[in-house]
Design a protein around this motif. Structure first.
Motif, PDB file in Angstrom:
ATOM      1  N   ALA A 199      48.024 -57.264  14.508  1.00  0.00           N
ATOM      2  CA  ALA A 199      48.719 -58.457  14.015  1.00  0.00           C
ATOM      3  C   ALA A 199      48.545 -59.621  14.979  1.00  0.00           C
ATOM      4  CB  ALA A 199      50.198 -58.147  13.819  1.00  0.00           C
ATOM      5  N   LYS A 200      48.692 -59.343  16.277  1.00  0.00           N
ATOM      6  CA  LYS A 200      48.496 -60.396  17.276  1.00  0.00           C
ATOM      7  C   LYS A 200      47.051 -60.898  17.279  1.00  0.00           C
ATOM      8  CE  LYS A 200      52.148 -58.822  20.415  1.00  0.00           C
ATOM      9  NZ  LYS A 200      52.452 -58.270  21.768  1.00  0.00           N
ATOM     10  N   THR A 201      46.108 -59.980  17.077  1.00  0.00           N
ATOM     11  CA  THR A 201      44.705 -60.374  17.021  1.00  0.00           C
ATOM     12  C   THR A 201      44.455 -61.351  15.876  1.00  0.00           C
ATOM     13  OG1 THR A 201      43.992 -58.260  17.950  1.00  0.00           O
ATOM     14  CG2 THR A 201      42.349 -59.520  16.740  1.00  0.00           C
ATOM     15  N   LEU A 202      44.997 -61.034  14.711  1.00  0.00           N
ATOM     16  CA  LEU A 202      44.760 -61.876  13.545  1.00  0.00           C
ATOM     17  C   LEU A 202      45.476 -63.216  13.666  1.00  0.00           C
ATOM     18  CD1 LEU A 202      44.947 -59.079  10.870  1.00  0.00           C
ATOM     19  CD2 LEU A 202      42.925 -60.202  11.767  1.00  0.00           C
ATOM     20  N   VAL A 203      46.591 -63.250  14.387  1.00  0.00           N
ATOM     21  CA  VAL A 203      47.242 -64.532  14.651  1.00  0.00           C
ATOM     22  C   VAL A 203      46.357 -65.401  15.545  1.00  0.00           C
ATOM     23  CG1 VAL A 203      49.203 -65.607  15.827  1.00  0.00           C
ATOM     24  CG2 VAL A 203      49.586 -63.700  14.275  1.00  0.00           C
ATOM     25  N   MET A 204      45.684 -64.781  16.508  1.00  0.00           N
ATOM     26  CA  MET A 204      44.739 -65.524  17.340  1.00  0.00           C
ATOM     27  C   MET A 204      43.598 -66.088  16.490  1.00  0.00           C
ATOM     28  SD  MET A 204      44.537 -63.015  20.673  1.00  0.00           S
ATOM     29  CE  MET A 204      43.215 -63.967  21.405  1.00  0.00           C
ATOM     30  N   VAL A 205      43.109 -65.279  15.544  1.00  0.00           N
ATOM     31  CA  VAL A 205      42.056 -65.749  14.636  1.00  0.00           C
ATOM     32  C   VAL A 205      42.548 -66.947  13.830  1.00  0.00           C
ATOM     33  CG1 VAL A 205      40.659 -65.138  12.636  1.00  0.00           C
ATOM     34  CG2 VAL A 205      40.952 -63.502  14.487  1.00  0.00           C
ATOM     35  N   LEU A 254      32.545 -77.873  14.445  1.00  0.00           N
ATOM     36  CA  LEU A 254      33.629 -77.003  14.901  1.00  0.00           C
ATOM     37  C   LEU A 254      33.790 -75.790  13.984  1.00  0.00           C
ATOM     38  CD1 LEU A 254      36.376 -79.610  15.902  1.00  0.00           C
ATOM     39  CD2 LEU A 254      34.956 -78.241  17.437  1.00  0.00           C
ATOM     40  N   CYS A 255      33.356 -75.938  12.726  1.00  0.00           N
ATOM     41  CA  CYS A 255      33.411 -74.802  11.802  1.00  0.00           C
ATOM     42  C   CYS A 255      32.541 -73.659  12.321  1.00  0.00           C
ATOM     43  CB  CYS A 255      32.929 -75.226  10.415  1.00  0.00           C
ATOM     44  SG  CYS A 255      33.740 -76.703   9.788  1.00  0.00           S
ATOM     45  N   LEU A 256      31.379 -74.010  12.885  1.00  0.00           N
ATOM     46  CA  LEU A 256      30.507 -72.995  13.471  1.00  0.00           C
ATOM     47  C   LEU A 256      31.159 -72.376  14.701  1.00  0.00           C
ATOM     48  CD1 LEU A 256      27.019 -74.740  13.246  1.00  0.00           C
ATOM     49  CD2 LEU A 256      27.878 -72.894  11.821  1.00  0.00           C
ATOM     50  N   LEU A 257      31.847 -73.202  15.490  1.00  0.00           N
ATOM     51  CA  LEU A 257      32.547 -72.687  16.662  1.00  0.00           C
ATOM     52  C   LEU A 257      33.601 -71.667  16.256  1.00  0.00           C
ATOM     53  CD1 LEU A 257      33.075 -72.804  19.713  1.00  0.00           C
ATOM     54  CD2 LEU A 257      34.663 -74.690  19.275  1.00  0.00           C
ATOM     55  N   ASN A 258      34.311 -71.948  15.172  1.00  0.00           N
ATOM     56  CA  ASN A 258      35.308 -71.002  14.680  1.00  0.00           C
ATOM     57  C   ASN A 258      34.664 -69.675  14.300  1.00  0.00           C
ATOM     58  OD1 ASN A 258      37.878 -70.132  13.279  1.00  0.00           O
ATOM     59  ND2 ASN A 258      36.499 -70.250  11.549  1.00  0.00           N
ATOM     60  N   SER A 259      33.549 -69.749  13.578  1.00  0.00           N
ATOM     61  CA  SER A 259      32.853 -68.526  13.165  1.00  0.00           C
ATOM     62  C   SER A 259      32.285 -67.771  14.360  1.00  0.00           C
ATOM     63  CB  SER A 259      31.721 -68.878  12.185  1.00  0.00           C
ATOM     64  OG  SER A 259      32.237 -69.505  11.032  1.00  0.00           O
ATOM     65  N   MET A 260      31.992 -68.477  15.439  1.00  0.00           N
ATOM     66  CA  MET A 260      31.452 -67.847  16.640  1.00  0.00           C
ATOM     67  C   MET A 260      32.546 -67.157  17.460  1.00  0.00           C
ATOM     68  SD  MET A 260      29.249 -69.603  19.714  1.00  0.00           S
ATOM     69  CE  MET A 260      30.694 -70.341  20.476  1.00  0.00           C
ATOM     70  N   VAL A 261      33.756 -67.717  17.445  1.00  0.00           N
ATOM     71  CA  VAL A 261      34.851 -67.182  18.262  1.00  0.00           C
ATOM     72  C   VAL A 261      35.478 -65.945  17.620  1.00  0.00           C
ATOM     73  CG1 VAL A 261      37.152 -67.685  19.148  1.00  0.00           C
ATOM     74  CG2 VAL A 261      35.351 -69.380  19.378  1.00  0.00           C
ATOM     75  N   ASN A 262      35.532 -65.892  16.298  1.00  0.00           N
ATOM     76  CA  ASN A 262      36.193 -64.775  15.619  1.00  0.00           C
ATOM     77  C   ASN A 262      35.679 -63.397  16.052  1.00  0.00           C
ATOM     78  OD1 ASN A 262      37.943 -66.388  14.204  1.00  0.00           O
ATOM     79  ND2 ASN A 262      36.748 -66.408  12.322  1.00  0.00           N
ATOM     80  N   PRO A 263      34.360 -63.152  16.070  1.00  0.00           N
ATOM     81  CA  PRO A 263      33.887 -61.822  16.493  1.00  0.00           C
ATOM     82  C   PRO A 263      34.235 -61.497  17.937  1.00  0.00           C
ATOM     83  CG  PRO A 263      32.161 -63.019  15.348  1.00  0.00           C
ATOM     84  CD  PRO A 263      33.252 -64.002  15.617  1.00  0.00           C
ATOM     85  N   ILE A 264      34.287 -62.512  18.800  1.00  0.00           N
ATOM     86  CA  ILE A 264      34.673 -62.278  20.195  1.00  0.00           C
ATOM     87  C   ILE A 264      36.106 -61.773  20.254  1.00  0.00           C
ATOM     88  CG2 ILE A 264      35.010 -63.366  22.445  1.00  0.00           C
ATOM     89  CD1 ILE A 264      32.794 -65.317  21.734  1.00  0.00           C
ATOM     90  N   ILE A 265      36.971 -62.353  19.422  1.00  0.00           N
ATOM     91  CA  ILE A 265      38.366 -61.905  19.380  1.00  0.00           C
ATOM     92  C   ILE A 265      38.444 -60.455  18.898  1.00  0.00           C
ATOM     93  CG2 ILE A 265      40.624 -62.298  18.339  1.00  0.00           C
ATOM     94  CD1 ILE A 265      39.931 -65.245  18.145  1.00  0.00           C
ATOM     95  N   TYR A 266      37.625 -60.102  17.887  1.00  0.00           N
ATOM     96  CA  TYR A 266      37.622 -58.735  17.398  1.00  0.00           C
ATOM     97  C   TYR A 266      37.228 -57.758  18.511  1.00  0.00           C
ATOM     98  CZ  TYR A 266      37.139 -61.148  12.897  1.00  0.00           C
ATOM     99  OH  TYR A 266      37.282 -61.980  11.837  1.00  0.00           O
TER     100      TYR A 266
END
Length: 341
Positions: free
Chosen positions: A244-250, A287-299
């Motif tokens: 849940a905390k992970t998805l909030v970060m996303v 920034l949309c690309l930046l968002n897509s790039m950060v998500n897998p790192i969070i996972y």
């Protein structure tokens, strides 16, 4: 001072008018956009493809609805990165306006579909986490693989249908209506409707995550109070709270990256944009690309199962490299080089 305005007559749908949307005027701006798109886009495709591989190569993760929804998010980010970078760089950097209206609207529909599917996947993941935390004993009965796949199918079909409406006829060329100042051929009323759809999605996601966090806090308090009584149940609760905390970060990263773009799009519906704001919109779009790039790192950092799968994959690659170095061919090559020396 504005140098190019959208005409109010039918000529607004001509190819030459597309040049009015090519707002990057200097070589430095084009190079900057090209570098940002190239760097972010390459990392997005690599990282999200890796997430998809880790999810669907492991029987333990590909059977879980939670990871099916995360896989849908990774797929949407991968498609958005490829379509966005190719069309955006081709249009703004190389100034290719020779393609037809249908091709442009098809590309725009691909980006819209991917972004909408990304948001919708986050919403499904939020609902999945809420059910898992609030009704843990009934979770496996309520959230089955069949229902998860059905929800994903409905999600992608709905997003693709909404995104393709301009290509199917809801555009300012066919309707002879007011065109958007940010996107060629796009009707202002359609843009308003699409923005309402996105805002509703975001509102539902925020509402769902508010409940997830509330339940997570309750479970944290429960675990602290009954630490010694229920080991397995506490372990399951810890996993749910962690995810849940992970998805909030996303979600937080999503809002930070997409807020500037959405604000400018909403502003364009009610007021005319200067050339400066349109250039700002072009840069904010990356920034949309930046968002897509950060998500897998969070996972990778927050999901224990994906992180373990990644470690196994890296260990396997290291063993393969080591085996290749110790192969007979490598030894014979090494011996021959020693003899020659």
């Amino acid at each position: 001072m504005d140098t190019c305005r959208i005409p109010a007559n039918a000529s607004k749908c001509s190819r030459s008018t597309m040049e009015c949307f090519m707002v990057l005027s200097t070589q430095a701006q084009k190079i900057s956009i090209g570098i940002l798109c190239g760097l972010f886009g390459t990392m997005c495709v690599f990282e999200n493809s890796l997430v998809l591989y880790l999810i669907f190569s492991s029987p333990g993760t590909r059977k879980k609805p939670s990871y099916l929804f995360i896989g849908s998010l990774a797929l949407a980010d991968t498609l958005a990165s490829i379509i966005f970078v190719c069309s955006f760089v081709n249009f703004h950097v190389f100034h290719e306006a020779g393609f037809s209206k249908e091709v442009f609207l098809l590309q725009l529909g691909g980006v819209s579909t991917s972004f909408s599917a990304s948001l919708s996947s986050l919403l499904l993941t939020a609902l999945d986490r809420y059910i898992s935390i609030s009704r843990p004993s009934e979770y496996k009965l309520l959230m089955t693989r069949r229902r998860a796949w059905t929800a994903l199918a409905v999600l992608w079909v709905t997003c693709a249908t909404i995104a393709c409406l301009p290509l199917l006829g809801w555009n300012c060329c066919v309707l002879d209506s007011a065109c958007s100042e940010l996107f060629p051929f796009v009707d202002d009323n359609y843009l308003s409707g699409w923005l309402c759809f996105v805002v509703i999605l975001l509102g539902c996601i925020v509402y769902a995550y508010a409940h997830v966090l509330w339940r997570a806090r309750q479970h944290v308090a429960y675990m602290e109070k009954h630490q010694a009584q229920a080991g397995k149940q506490n372990s399951r609760m810890r996993m749910d709270v962690m995810l849940a905390k992970t998805l909030v970060m996303v979600l937080a990263v999503l809002m930070l990256c997409w807020s500037p773009v959405l604000v400018l799009m909403i502003y364009s519906v009610f007021a005319r944009l200067s050339d400066h704001l349109r250039k700002v919109f072009a840069f904010c779009s990356t920034l949309c690309l930046l968002n897509s790039m950060v998500n897998p790192i969070i996972y990778a950092l927050r999901s224990k199962e994906l992180f373990c799968s990644l470690r196994r994959l890296l260990s396997h690659c290291r063993r393969q490299l080591k085996a290749a170095e110790e192969s007979p061919e490598a030894e014979s090559t090494h011996k021959s080089s020693v003899v020659e020396t």
